[in-house]
Write a protein that holds these residues in place. Structure first.
Motif, short mmCIF file in Angstrom:
data_model
loop_
_atom_site.label_atom_id
_atom_site.label_comp_id
_atom_site.label_asym_id
_atom_site.label_seq_id
_atom_site.Cartn_x
_atom_site.Cartn_y
_atom_site.Cartn_z
N PRO A 87 -10.15 -13.77 7.93
CA PRO A 87 -8.10 -13.31 7.66
C PRO A 87 -8.16 -12.30 8.89
N TRP A 88 -6.92 -12.31 10.05
CA TRP A 88 -7.13 -11.58 10.19
C TRP A 88 -4.98 -10.89 10.50
N TYR A 89 -4.50 -10.19 10.41
CA TYR A 89 -3.27 -9.61 10.96
C TYR A 89 -3.14 -8.40 11.20
N PRO A 90 -2.89 -8.05 12.91
CA PRO A 90 -3.17 -6.83 12.87
C PRO A 90 -1.38 -6.52 12.99
N ALA A 91 -0.75 -5.05 13.25
CA ALA A 91 0.40 -4.95 13.16
C ALA A 91 0.83 -5.62 14.74
N GLY A 92 2.14 -6.37 15.13
CA GLY A 92 2.07 -6.94 16.22
C GLY A 92 2.46 -8.00 16.20
N TRP A 93 1.54 -8.96 14.95
CA TRP A 93 1.24 -10.30 15.08
C TRP A 93 2.06 -11.29 14.18
N PRO A 94 2.74 -12.51 14.53
CA PRO A 94 3.29 -12.80 14.43
C PRO A 94 3.29 -12.95 12.56
N GLU A 95 2.15 -13.32 12.42
CA GLU A 95 1.66 -14.73 11.08
C GLU A 95 0.74 -13.87 11.63
N ARG A 96 -0.04 -14.61 9.87
CA ARG A 96 -1.45 -14.08 10.07
C ARG A 96 -1.95 -15.15 10.25
N GLU A 97 -3.44 -15.16 10.46
CA GLU A 97 -4.47 -15.93 10.86
C GLU A 97 -5.30 -15.97 10.55
N LEU A 98 -6.20 -17.06 10.52
CA LEU A 98 -7.80 -17.15 10.89
C LEU A 98 -8.61 -17.27 11.84
N GLY A 99 -9.96 -16.54 12.46
CA GLY A 99 -9.97 -16.14 13.22
C GLY A 99 -11.58 -16.12 13.10
N TRP A 100 -12.11 -17.02 13.70
CA TRP A 100 -13.89 -16.62 14.73
C TRP A 100 -14.45 -16.38 15.91
N THR A 101 -15.68 -15.94 15.82
CA THR A 101 -16.13 -15.45 16.85
C THR A 101 -17.77 -15.93 16.58
N ILE A 102 -18.56 -16.68 17.51
CA ILE A 102 -19.93 -17.04 17.41
C ILE A 102 -20.84 -15.65 18.12
N TRP A 103 -21.03 -15.21 17.94
CA TRP A 103 -21.66 -13.89 17.93
C TRP A 103 -23.22 -14.47 19.10
N ASP A 104 -23.77 -15.07 18.36
CA ASP A 104 -25.59 -15.46 18.59
C ASP A 104 -24.70 -16.53 19.60
N PRO A 105 -25.27 -17.08 21.03
CA PRO A 105 -25.52 -17.95 21.99
C PRO A 105 -26.13 -19.60 21.21
N ARG A 106 -27.13 -19.22 20.28
CA ARG A 106 -28.20 -20.08 19.83
C ARG A 106 -27.59 -21.14 18.76
N ALA A 107 -26.52 -19.66 18.14
CA ALA A 107 -26.10 -20.59 16.94
C ALA A 107 -25.33 -21.10 17.18
N GLU A 108 -24.32 -21.46 18.51
CA GLU A 108 -22.94 -22.46 18.45
C GLU A 108 -23.70 -24.08 19.34
N GLY A 109 -22.46 -24.65 18.19
CA GLY A 109 -22.75 -25.79 17.92
C GLY A 109 -23.05 -26.34 16.34
N THR A 110 -24.45 -25.61 15.93
CA THR A 110 -24.71 -25.97 14.97
C THR A 110 -23.39 -25.87 13.38
N GLY A 111 -22.60 -26.16 13.78
CA GLY A 111 -21.77 -26.44 12.85
C GLY A 111 -21.54 -24.73 12.17
N ILE A 112 -22.23 -24.37 11.93
CA ILE A 112 -21.90 -22.29 11.54
C ILE A 112 -20.53 -22.02 10.90
N ALA A 113 -19.28 -22.44 12.30
CA ALA A 113 -18.25 -21.50 12.15
C ALA A 113 -17.72 -22.93 11.56
N PHE A 114 -17.77 -23.91 11.58
CA PHE A 114 -17.07 -25.01 11.07
C PHE A 114 -16.89 -24.58 9.21
#
Length: 180
Positions: A87-114
């Motif tokens: 969950p993410w909702y900083p001042a000025g955002w029109p709506e509440r957001e669900l965001g994501w980032t994968i820091w470790d490139p080795r974890a990309e494409g493994t389904g952990i974000a999903f």
């Protein structure tokens, strides 16, 4: 002594522990923020460790200001922080957001974000009582667009964007009752 956010939930999935950010996450987080992999969220190769520290402080501060925030996804197998989702909702955002980032490139494409976003979405709708959520995605971020669509999100061309003069796609998450 390193302070920790008190009274923050810890969520789990099959492979992940989802918890509030910690100072010790910085060594995994900073290389991501200072890489071109973070260009869609304001980072990039032109950023330095000081900038990365301030971004981590913003993620941590969001918990203090709202009582909820973005989780760090930690591998159950290794204990390594792999990314951030939630969950993410900083001042000025029109709506509440669900965001994501994968820091470790080795974890990309493994389904952990999903896996992680499905869990934090249940948390936002169930525990936090949200009735809707969006994800704001740069139109060039094809990986995030694919994840949003895999999560059942649909492009909402009528939704407001955080920065109306900048390109941004708004993906609306399925309503809580549609996920039950």
């Amino acid at each position: 002594m390193t302070a920790h956010l008190a009274d923050t939930p810890v969520l789990e999935t099959e492979r992940l522990i989802l918890r509030a950010p910690r100072a010790e996450d910085f060594d995994a987080f900073a290389p991501f923020v200072m890489s071109e992999r973070s260009r869609f969220i304001g980072g990039g190769a032109d950023k330095d460790r000081g900038f990365a520290w301030r971004v981590l402080a913003v993620l941590s501060g969001h918990w203090h200001l709202h009582g909820w925030g973005t989780f760090v996804a930690e591998s159950k197998a290794s204990g390594a922080p792999l990314g951030s989702m939630g969950p993410w909702y900083p001042a000025g955002w029109p709506e509440r957001e669900l965001g994501w980032t994968i820091w470790d490139p080795r974890a990309e494409g493994t389904g952990i974000a999903f896996e992680a976003v499905e869990r934090v979405r249940r948390h936002a709708f169930g525990d936090l009582g949200w009735t809707t959520a969006v994800s704001y995605i740069d139109p060039r971020n094809t990986r995030s667009i694919a994840l949003a669509e895999r999560l059942g999100c649909r492009l909402d061309e009528t939704a407001a964007r955080p920065h109306p003069d900048e390109p941004c796609l708004v993906y609306r998450h399925p309503a809580p009752e549609a996920l039950a």
